[in-house]
Design a protein around this motif. Structure first.
Motif, PDB file in Angstrom:
ATOM      1  N   TRP A  30     -20.629  -2.253   4.845  1.00  0.00           N
ATOM      2  CA  TRP A  30     -19.203  -2.427   5.088  1.00  0.00           C
ATOM      3  C   TRP A  30     -18.988  -2.634   6.584  1.00  0.00           C
ATOM      4  O   TRP A  30     -19.597  -1.954   7.412  1.00  0.00           O
ATOM      5  N   ARG A  31     -18.104  -3.552   6.924  1.00  0.00           N
ATOM      6  CA  ARG A  31     -17.765  -3.808   8.313  1.00  0.00           C
ATOM      7  C   ARG A  31     -16.305  -3.445   8.548  1.00  0.00           C
ATOM      8  O   ARG A  31     -15.416  -3.890   7.823  1.00  0.00           O
ATOM      9  N   ALA A  32     -16.067  -2.608   9.550  1.00  0.00           N
ATOM     10  CA  ALA A  32     -14.704  -2.159   9.844  1.00  0.00           C
ATOM     11  C   ALA A  32     -13.923  -3.262  10.546  1.00  0.00           C
ATOM     12  O   ALA A  32     -14.418  -3.891  11.489  1.00  0.00           O
ATOM     13  N   ALA A  33     -12.710  -3.494  10.075  1.00  0.00           N
ATOM     14  CA  ALA A  33     -11.801  -4.441  10.722  1.00  0.00           C
ATOM     15  C   ALA A  33     -10.898  -3.675  11.686  1.00  0.00           C
ATOM     16  O   ALA A  33     -10.610  -2.491  11.477  1.00  0.00           O
ATOM     17  N   ALA A  34     -10.462  -4.327  12.732  1.00  0.00           N
ATOM     18  CA  ALA A  34      -9.585  -3.715  13.728  1.00  0.00           C
ATOM     19  C   ALA A  34      -8.162  -4.211  13.521  1.00  0.00           C
ATOM     20  O   ALA A  34      -7.925  -5.409  13.413  1.00  0.00           O
ATOM     21  N   ARG A  35      -7.217  -3.271  13.484  1.00  0.00           N
ATOM     22  CA  ARG A  35      -5.813  -3.659  13.268  1.00  0.00           C
ATOM     23  C   ARG A  35      -5.202  -4.184  14.562  1.00  0.00           C
ATOM     24  O   ARG A  35      -5.281  -3.562  15.606  1.00  0.00           O
ATOM     25  N   GLU A  36      -4.566  -5.334  14.463  1.00  0.00           N
ATOM     26  CA  GLU A  36      -3.811  -5.890  15.579  1.00  0.00           C
ATOM     27  C   GLU A  36      -2.363  -5.414  15.491  1.00  0.00           C
ATOM     28  O   GLU A  36      -1.890  -4.964  14.443  1.00  0.00           O
ATOM     29  N   SER A  37      -1.624  -5.540  16.587  1.00  0.00           N
ATOM     30  CA  SER A  37      -0.247  -5.047  16.622  1.00  0.00           C
ATOM     31  C   SER A  37       0.667  -5.820  15.684  1.00  0.00           C
ATOM     32  O   SER A  37       1.748  -5.341  15.336  1.00  0.00           O
ATOM     33  N   TYR A  38       0.244  -7.027  15.250  1.00  0.00           N
ATOM     34  CA  TYR A  38       1.045  -7.795  14.301  1.00  0.00           C
ATOM     35  C   TYR A  38       0.571  -7.568  12.864  1.00  0.00           C
ATOM     36  O   TYR A  38       0.911  -8.316  11.952  1.00  0.00           O
ATOM     37  N   ASN A  39      -0.273  -6.519  12.663  1.00  0.00           N
ATOM     38  CA  ASN A  39      -0.598  -5.980  11.346  1.00  0.00           C
ATOM     39  C   ASN A  39      -1.678  -6.737  10.586  1.00  0.00           C
ATOM     40  O   ASN A  39      -1.897  -6.476   9.404  1.00  0.00           O
ATOM     41  N   TYR A  40      -2.349  -7.676  11.213  1.00  0.00           N
ATOM     42  CA  TYR A  40      -3.543  -8.262  10.605  1.00  0.00           C
ATOM     43  C   TYR A  40      -4.752  -7.430  11.005  1.00  0.00           C
ATOM     44  O   TYR A  40      -4.791  -6.848  12.101  1.00  0.00           O
ATOM     45  N   HIS A  83       0.795  -1.234   0.000  1.00  0.00           N
ATOM     46  CA  HIS A  83       0.000   0.000   0.000  1.00  0.00           C
ATOM     47  C   HIS A  83       0.826   1.284   0.000  1.00  0.00           C
ATOM     48  O   HIS A  83       0.279   2.363  -0.206  1.00  0.00           O
ATOM     49  N   GLY A  84       2.107   1.251   0.257  1.00  0.00           N
ATOM     50  CA  GLY A  84       2.946   2.449   0.165  1.00  0.00           C
ATOM     51  C   GLY A  84       2.880   3.349   1.374  1.00  0.00           C
ATOM     52  O   GLY A  84       3.829   3.443   2.152  1.00  0.00           O
ATOM     53  N   ASN A  85       1.785   4.057   1.571  1.00  0.00           N
ATOM     54  CA  ASN A  85       1.570   4.859   2.776  1.00  0.00           C
ATOM     55  C   ASN A  85       1.013   3.961   3.882  1.00  0.00           C
ATOM     56  O   ASN A  85       0.388   2.935   3.594  1.00  0.00           O
ATOM     57  N   PRO A  86       1.204   4.325   5.148  1.00  0.00           N
ATOM     58  CA  PRO A  86       0.554   3.553   6.217  1.00  0.00           C
ATOM     59  C   PRO A  86      -0.959   3.548   6.024  1.00  0.00           C
ATOM     60  O   PRO A  86      -1.527   4.468   5.441  1.00  0.00           O
ATOM     61  N   LEU A  87      -1.619   2.512   6.518  1.00  0.00           N
ATOM     62  CA  LEU A  87      -3.056   2.381   6.353  1.00  0.00           C
ATOM     63  C   LEU A  87      -3.821   3.029   7.503  1.00  0.00           C
ATOM     64  O   LEU A  87      -3.386   2.989   8.650  1.00  0.00           O
ATOM     65  N   ARG A  88      -4.983   3.597   7.157  1.00  0.00           N
ATOM     66  CA  ARG A  88      -5.887   4.154   8.158  1.00  0.00           C
ATOM     67  C   ARG A  88      -7.005   3.169   8.491  1.00  0.00           C
ATOM     68  O   ARG A  88      -7.393   3.032   9.654  1.00  0.00           O
ATOM     69  N   SER A  89      -7.551   2.492   7.481  1.00  0.00           N
ATOM     70  CA  SER A  89      -8.671   1.592   7.763  1.00  0.00           C
ATOM     71  C   SER A  89      -8.772   0.499   6.710  1.00  0.00           C
ATOM     72  O   SER A  89      -8.310   0.656   5.575  1.00  0.00           O
ATOM     73  N   VAL A  90      -9.383  -0.618   7.113  1.00  0.00           N
ATOM     74  CA  VAL A  90      -9.722  -1.722   6.220  1.00  0.00           C
ATOM     75  C   VAL A  90     -11.166  -2.107   6.527  1.00  0.00           C
ATOM     76  O   VAL A  90     -11.529  -2.317   7.693  1.00  0.00           O
ATOM     77  N   GLU A  91     -11.981  -2.191   5.479  1.00  0.00           N
ATOM     78  CA  GLU A  91     -13.387  -2.554   5.633  1.00  0.00           C
ATOM     79  C   GLU A  91     -13.699  -3.738   4.720  1.00  0.00           C
ATOM     80  O   GLU A  91     -13.112  -3.885   3.654  1.00  0.00           O
ATOM     81  N   VAL A  92     -14.629  -4.572   5.168  1.00  0.00           N
ATOM     82  CA  VAL A  92     -14.917  -5.822   4.466  1.00  0.00           C
ATOM     83  C   VAL A  92     -16.424  -5.980   4.331  1.00  0.00           C
ATOM     84  O   VAL A  92     -17.186  -5.615   5.236  1.00  0.00           O
ATOM     85  N   ARG A  93     -16.866  -6.537   3.202  1.00  0.00           N
ATOM     86  CA  ARG A  93     -18.259  -6.972   3.100  1.00  0.00           C
ATOM     87  C   ARG A  93     -18.342  -8.243   2.279  1.00  0.00           C
ATOM     88  O   ARG A  93     -17.529  -8.493   1.387  1.00  0.00           O
ATOM     89  N   GLN A  94     -19.319  -9.049   2.618  1.00  0.00           N
ATOM     90  CA  GLN A  94     -19.554 -10.307   1.932  1.00  0.00           C
ATOM     91  C   GLN A  94     -20.151 -10.033   0.559  1.00  0.00           C
ATOM     92  O   GLN A  94     -21.096  -9.258   0.422  1.00  0.00           O
ATOM     93  N   GLY A  95     -19.607 -10.664  -0.478  1.00  0.00           N
ATOM     94  CA  GLY A  95     -20.127 -10.504  -1.831  1.00  0.00           C
ATOM     95  C   GLY A  95     -19.985  -9.078  -2.320  1.00  0.00           C
ATOM     96  O   GLY A  95     -19.001  -8.409  -2.035  1.00  0.00           O
ATOM     97  N   GLY A  96     -20.996  -8.594  -3.044  1.00  0.00           N
ATOM     98  CA  GLY A  96     -20.903  -7.263  -3.630  1.00  0.00           C
ATOM     99  C   GLY A  96     -21.923  -6.291  -3.108  1.00  0.00           C
ATOM    100  O   GLY A  96     -22.146  -5.234  -3.704  1.00  0.00           O
ATOM    101  N   SER A  97     -22.579  -6.611  -2.002  1.00  0.00           N
ATOM    102  CA  SER A  97     -23.592  -5.710  -1.467  1.00  0.00           C
ATOM    103  C   SER A  97     -23.594  -5.818   0.050  1.00  0.00           C
ATOM    104  O   SER A  97     -22.838  -6.586   0.647  1.00  0.00           O
ATOM    105  N   GLY A  98     -24.454  -5.056   0.676  1.00  0.00           N
ATOM    106  CA  GLY A  98     -24.528  -5.081   2.121  1.00  0.00           C
ATOM    107  C   GLY A  98     -23.659  -4.021   2.753  1.00  0.00           C
ATOM    108  O   GLY A  98     -22.974  -3.249   2.077  1.00  0.00           O
TER     109      GLY A  98
END
Length: 331
Positions: A210-220, A193-208
């Motif tokens: 967005w659910r925010a993911a929480a960053r862990e200290s090991y970067n997942y 990604h080049g720059n540090p990340l601010r957020s990652v959001e996920v949704r099942q399929g192509g609709s519905g």
């Protein structure tokens, strides 16, 4: 996948730390005194290594774009491992850096780039690791990066460094679903990604929604209650306001899935290529000084269909929160 642990944290893991550890273990009392002096200088707010603790609402924070920070640099060797940021391997050019706990900021610095200047010149390095023994302003470079800015025989040198904005990208975004993940527990590593990340959001399929993911200290990035069986759309936003969405990411734990979308610049529609990657321990730790282990194991590739899209956003809407200014004399 490797994170920073000690033998006490994970049985069977090596307890040695190459580079700086060997340099200090060589019996040099003077060298140890120098390093202790750096630590005391940082704690007292002295200028030589005064990239002081920066906080946002009481939370530690990584270096931000704009200011130049001054401090000290040492070096180590990850032995090809990807460090606390959980990358499958070190960058191919082996130009990387580990930050102290304060600037590592629980993984918020992962994947960003610093431009580091020392006595011999300047080098650009990717943040991929945490250095537990490094205080604020003390950065730990790869041996190769250190050699670009100073003679390695010096062991520790004065440096200045700053965060690089929109560095050249090595390629499209990649996604790696963590071992043990399922439709009931979601965890993904985003890289490229080049720059540090601010957020990652996920949704099942192509609709519905967005659910925010929480960053862990090991970067997942985790969603404890899961995100469904997939395939997923994953929307990624960095600290500079760039936002992109990749679709067709599958529930394929332990596999690196390469999209055809770049975090910024040109993007295209195409496929997701999956490559095998090394297993990661289920409960990574970030408390130790060892940052080395086995190299990733190659495996066969498979290809699945996917599309990607880019969503322009206003940079001001995602500008980094103001941080405490560097102490006087910090550049």
């Amino acid at each position: 996948m490797i994170d920073a642990t000690t033998a006490a944290d994970e049985p069977g893991m090596p307890a040695s730390r190459p580079g700086l550890g060997r340099w200090l273990a060589g019996g040099s009392v003077a060298a140890l005194a120098v390093l202790l002096g750096v630590t005391l200088a940082v704690r007292s707010g002295a200028a030589p290594a005064c990239a002081a603790l920066r906080a946002v609402g009481g939370l530690l924070a990584p270096p931000v774009a704009g200011p130049e920070y001054k401090g000290k640099a040492t070096f180590y060797d990850s032995r090809g491992a990807g460090g606390n940021c959980s990358y499958p391997a070190a960058p191919a050019d082996r130009l990387y850096v580990a930050l102290g706990t304060d600037e590592y900021a629980a993984g918020a610095a992962c994947g960003g780039y610093l431009e580091v200047t020392g006595p011999k010149g300047t080098v650009r390095v990717m943040v991929m690791d945490r250095c537990p023994e490094c205080g604020p302003g003390h950065i730990d470079l790869s041996r190769e990066a250190f050699a670009r800015i100073a003679d390695p025989v010096q062991g520790i040198v004065d440096v200045s460094y700053r965060l690089v904005v929109d560095p050249p990208l090595s390629g499209p975004l990649t996604f790696r679903i963590k071992e043990g993940a399922s439709q009931w527990w979601f965890a993904v590593l985003v890289a490229g990604h080049g720059n540090p990340l601010r957020s990652v959001e996920v949704r099942q399929g192509g609709s519905g929604q967005w659910r925010a993911a929480a960053r862990e200290s090991y970067n997942y990035w985790l969603i404890d209650s899961g995100a469904g069986p997939g395939p997923y759309q994953i929307r990624v936003t960095d600290t500079r306001g760039h936002r992109v969405t990749a679709t067709g990411v599958r529930m394929a734990p332990g596999t690196v899935q390469r999209s055809s979308v770049r975090m910024y610049g040109s993007s295209s529609r195409g496929s997701v290529t999956a490559t095998g990657s090394p297993s990661a321990r289920a409960k990574p730790s970030v408390s130790a000084s060892t940052r080395a282990s086995a190299r990733p194991t190659p495996s066969a590739e498979v290809t699945t269909g996917s599309t990607t899209s880019v969503e322009p956003t206003a940079v001001d809407a995602f500008a980094p929160a103001p941080l405490a200014a560097p102490s006087p004399g910090c550049g």
